[in-house]
Design a protein around this motif. Structure first.
Motif, PDB file in Angstrom:
ATOM      1  N   UNK A  76     -73.804 -26.751 -32.789  1.00  0.00           N
ATOM      2  CA  UNK A  76     -72.919 -27.913 -32.613  1.00  0.00           C
ATOM      3  C   UNK A  76     -73.682 -29.232 -32.788  1.00  0.00           C
ATOM      4  N   UNK A  77     -74.857 -29.329 -32.199  1.00  0.00           N
ATOM      5  CA  UNK A  77     -75.647 -30.563 -32.265  1.00  0.00           C
ATOM      6  C   UNK A  77     -76.022 -30.885 -33.709  1.00  0.00           C
ATOM      7  N   UNK A  78     -76.414 -29.867 -34.479  1.00  0.00           N
ATOM      8  CA  UNK A  78     -76.802 -30.084 -35.873  1.00  0.00           C
ATOM      9  C   UNK A  78     -75.604 -30.528 -36.708  1.00  0.00           C
ATOM     10  N   UNK A  79     -74.457 -29.891 -36.500  1.00  0.00           N
ATOM     11  CA  UNK A  79     -73.244 -30.284 -37.218  1.00  0.00           C
ATOM     12  C   UNK A  79     -72.918 -31.751 -36.950  1.00  0.00           C
ATOM     13  N   UNK A  80     -72.904 -32.136 -35.684  1.00  0.00           N
ATOM     14  CA  UNK A  80     -72.561 -33.513 -35.327  1.00  0.00           C
ATOM     15  C   UNK A  80     -73.579 -34.504 -35.865  1.00  0.00           C
ATOM     16  N   UNK A  81     -74.838 -34.122 -35.852  1.00  0.00           N
ATOM     17  CA  UNK A  81     -75.892 -34.986 -36.396  1.00  0.00           C
ATOM     18  C   UNK A  81     -75.693 -35.224 -37.894  1.00  0.00           C
ATOM     19  N   UNK A  82     -75.456 -34.143 -38.635  1.00  0.00           N
ATOM     20  CA  UNK A  82     -75.316 -34.240 -40.095  1.00  0.00           C
ATOM     21  C   UNK A  82     -74.056 -34.981 -40.527  1.00  0.00           C
TER      22      UNK A  82
END
Length: 59
Positions: A47-53
């Motif tokens: 989730x964190x990577x998706x939101x970051x990207x």
């Protein structure tokens, strides 16, 4: 860790796109993670990577 991964239906909803497009997003993000040396889970992405990207702010 509750909700560490984000799945297709939620990505589809957030991006207002089809589930087919959400699967494409997951494949691309997982490929990026593989290139960085991370292990991935098929059909899910952190989730964190998706939101970051995608520049999604938690607030």
């Amino acid at each position: 860790m509750n909700n560490y991964f984000i799945e297709v239906k939620e990505i589809s909803k957030i991006l207002c796109m089809s589930e087919a497009y959400a699967y494409k997003v997951i494949r691309e993000l997982n490929e990026e993670l593989k290139e960085k040396g991370f292990r991935v889970v098929r059909g899910k992405v952190p989730r964190v990577y998706f939101k970051e990207r995608y520049g999604i702010d938690e607030n």
